[in-house]
Design an enzyme around this catalytic site. Sequence first.
Site, PDB file in Angstrom:
ATOM      1  CB  SER A  99      -0.849  -0.005   1.268  1.00  0.00           C
ATOM      2  OG  SER A  99      -1.352   1.283   1.522  1.00  0.00           O
ATOM      3  CB  SER A 100       0.532   4.575  -1.540  1.00  0.00           C
ATOM      4  OG  SER A 100      -0.769   4.877  -1.100  1.00  0.00           O
ATOM      5  CB  CYS A 101      -0.301   3.934   4.072  1.00  0.00           C
ATOM      6  SG  CYS A 101      -0.469   2.219   4.481  1.00  0.00           S
TER       7      CYS A 101
ATOM      8  CG  HIS B 192     -10.286   2.735   1.912  1.00  0.00           C
ATOM      9  ND1 HIS B 192     -10.354   1.369   1.830  1.00  0.00           N
ATOM     10  CD2 HIS B 192      -9.085   3.018   2.480  1.00  0.00           C
ATOM     11  CE1 HIS B 192      -9.239   0.846   2.310  1.00  0.00           C
ATOM     12  NE2 HIS B 192      -8.453   1.824   2.727  1.00  0.00           N
TER      13      HIS B 192
ATOM     14  CE  LYS C  17      -0.876  -4.851   3.178  1.00  0.00           C
ATOM     15  NZ  LYS C  17      -1.082  -6.126   2.493  1.00  0.00           N
TER      16      LYS C  17
ATOM     17  CE1 TYR D  89      -3.299  -2.959   5.360  1.00  0.00           C
ATOM     18  CE2 TYR D  89      -2.589  -0.890   4.356  1.00  0.00           C
ATOM     19  CZ  TYR D  89      -3.120  -2.158   4.244  1.00  0.00           C
ATOM     20  OH  TYR D  89      -3.478  -2.627   3.000  1.00  0.00           O
TER      21      TYR D  89
HETATM   22  O1  GFB Z   1      -9.857   6.659   2.331  1.00  0.00           O
HETATM   23  P1  GFB Z   1      -9.486   7.040   3.715  1.00  0.00           P
HETATM   24  O2  GFB Z   1     -10.273   6.446   4.817  1.00  0.00           O
HETATM   25  O3  GFB Z   1      -7.985   6.677   3.984  1.00  0.00           O
HETATM   26  O4  GFB Z   1      -9.614   8.639   3.862  1.00  0.00           O
HETATM   27  P2  GFB Z   1      -6.504   7.320   3.868  1.00  0.00           P
HETATM   28  C1  GFB Z   1      -9.103   9.531   2.896  1.00  0.00           C
HETATM   29  C2  GFB Z   1      -9.493  10.950   3.262  1.00  0.00           C
HETATM   30  O5  GFB Z   1     -10.908  11.109   3.073  1.00  0.00           O
HETATM   31  C3  GFB Z   1      -9.202  11.364   4.706  1.00  0.00           C
HETATM   32  C4  GFB Z   1     -11.472  11.762   4.199  1.00  0.00           C
HETATM   33  O6  GFB Z   1      -8.730  12.699   4.725  1.00  0.00           O
HETATM   34  C5  GFB Z   1     -10.595  11.274   5.355  1.00  0.00           C
HETATM   35  O7  GFB Z   1     -10.747  12.100   6.500  1.00  0.00           O
HETATM   36  N1  GFB Z   1     -12.901  11.418   4.343  1.00  0.00           N
HETATM   37  C6  GFB Z   1     -13.930  12.291   4.207  1.00  0.00           C
HETATM   38  C7  GFB Z   1     -13.428  10.219   4.647  1.00  0.00           C
HETATM   39  N2  GFB Z   1     -15.114  11.706   4.477  1.00  0.00           N
HETATM   40  C8  GFB Z   1     -14.823  10.395   4.752  1.00  0.00           C
HETATM   41  C9  GFB Z   1     -15.648   9.286   5.092  1.00  0.00           C
HETATM   42  O8  GFB Z   1     -16.867   9.366   5.214  1.00  0.00           O
HETATM   43  N3  GFB Z   1     -15.000   8.096   5.271  1.00  0.00           N
HETATM   44  C10 GFB Z   1     -13.637   7.970   5.137  1.00  0.00           C
HETATM   45  N4  GFB Z   1     -13.073   6.766   5.325  1.00  0.00           N
HETATM   46  N5  GFB Z   1     -12.832   9.021   4.851  1.00  0.00           N
HETATM   47  C11 GFB Z   1      -5.943   4.847   4.279  1.00  0.00           C
HETATM   48  C12 GFB Z   1      -5.144   4.099   5.285  1.00  0.00           C
HETATM   49  O9  GFB Z   1      -5.664   6.168   4.508  1.00  0.00           O
HETATM   50  O10 GFB Z   1      -5.576   4.561   2.952  1.00  0.00           O
HETATM   51  C13 GFB Z   1      -4.953   2.690   4.926  1.00  0.00           C
HETATM   52  O11 GFB Z   1      -5.724   4.289   6.547  1.00  0.00           O
HETATM   53  C14 GFB Z   1      -4.591   2.474   3.473  1.00  0.00           C
HETATM   54  O12 GFB Z   1      -3.950   2.171   5.730  1.00  0.00           O
HETATM   55  C15 GFB Z   1      -5.502   3.250   2.572  1.00  0.00           C
HETATM   56  O13 GFB Z   1      -3.276   2.843   3.242  1.00  0.00           O
HETATM   57  C16 GFB Z   1      -5.108   3.126   1.125  1.00  0.00           C
HETATM   58  O14 GFB Z   1      -6.129   7.553   2.450  1.00  0.00           O
HETATM   59  O15 GFB Z   1      -6.353   8.516   4.742  1.00  0.00           O
END
Ligand code: GFB
Length: 320
Positions: free
Chosen positions: A114-116, A186, A147, A143
Site C-alpha cells: 500500500s502507498s501508506c 475508505h 506492509k 498497517y
Molecule cells: O480513504 P481514507 O479512509 O484513507 O480517507 P486514507 C481519505 C481521506 O478522506 C481522509 C477523508 O482525509 C478522510 O478524513 N474522508 C472524508 C473520509 N469523508 C470520509 C468518510 O466518510 N469516510 C472515510 N473513510 N474518509 C488509508 C489508510 O488512509 O488509505 C490505509 O488508513 C490504506 O492504511 C488506505 O493505506 C489506502 O487515504 O487517509
Amino acid sequence: MTAAAIFELEGRRVWVAGHGGMVGSALMRRLAATGCTLLTAARGELDLRDQRGVESWLARAKPDAIFLAAATVGGIHANSSRPAEFIYDNLAIETNVVHAAWRHGVKKLLFLGSSCIYPKLAPQPMAEEALLTGPLEPTNQWYAVAKIAGIKLCQAYRRQYGCDFIAAMPTNLYGINDNFDLAQSHVIPALIAKIHAAKVARQPTVPIWGSGTPRREFLYVEDLADALVFLMQRHSGEEHINVGAGTDVTIAELAETIARVVGYRGRFVYDRTKPDGTPRKLVDVSRLAALGWRASTPLEAGLAATYRWYVANHAAAAAS
Ligand code: GFB
C-alpha cells in the site's frame, strides 16, 4: 530494475489469496483471460493467520504462482481504531504465506502492499526510494509497518533462497466489491453510500470527514488487476513497484465528482473533528511506466461504474 523473462501464466496453477475481496475478485476476473488454473481457499476453509493451516493447504494445492491479495484493510477510522488487528493479521498472513511458498517451491509470488508505507511527509510524487526515509502517518502506521515487513520478507527470501517473490505498492483503490460499511470503509465507498442516501432522502447536506483539503490518488481496481498480472508476467527484482493512476484530487473535488455521478445537488459540511490523515499521497509511477504499463480508467468513469454496482448490489439493503 531487471527486465525479466516473461513468466507465462497459461497452464500454471495460480492461487489468488484473498479472492473474495475487492482486489482478489478483480484479479480473478482478469486472470480468467490468461488460461491459468485458478486456485482459491474459502475463508471458512483456511484462516491465513494459521501457520499450520497455510502450510498444509499449500502442500495440497501446489500452486506455481501466488497473488498475495489477502489482508485486513480499512479506511482511516478502521486503521486508527483497530491497530492490533491491522498489525497482527497482516504480519501473520504475510509471514505464513511467504514462508510456506518458499517451502513448497512456489515459482513466483506477488505481494500487495500500500502507498501508506511511505513517510507522512514524503516528497510528492512518492518514488519507491522514499521508503523508510521518515516517520509514518500515525493513523495507519500499524498497517504500514506490516506492509513494509511484507516487502522485506520478499527481499529476504529472494536474497537467501533465490525465490522470485516481488512486491507491488498500489495507491488508494476503489471499485466493485468494495466495503461500503461507513465505520470500516475508505473514502470513496463512504461518500458513494452517504451521497446516495442523501439523494434518496432529499437531505440538503452531507457530512464529509476532515477539512476536504487532503489530496489522494485513486486507482480503479480493474486497472490494478491488469497491472498486477502485467508485473507477475514481466517484473522480477528486489525493488517494489508503485502502481497508481498518476494524478490526484482533493477530497472536496472527489465529493463534487461523486455528487455529479450520483446526481445529488446538496451541499457538503466538513467535520473538522475527524482526522485528515496524510496531507497528500500520490505515487511516482515512472518505474511501472518504464516497464510499459499505464492506468486507463478516468476517475469519473470508474466512479460511475462503481456507483452502478453499488445501486444494483447494496443500495436497496442500505435503505431497508
Ligand atoms: O480513504 P481514507 O479512509 O484513507 O480517507 P486514507 C481519505 C481521506 O478522506 C481522509 C477523508 O482525509 C478522510 O478524513 N474522508 C472524508 C473520509 N469523508 C470520509 C468518510 O466518510 N469516510 C472515510 N473513510 N474518509 C488509508 C489508510 O488512509 O488509505 C490505509 O488508513 C490504506 O492504511 C488506505 O493505506 C489506502 O487515504 O487517509
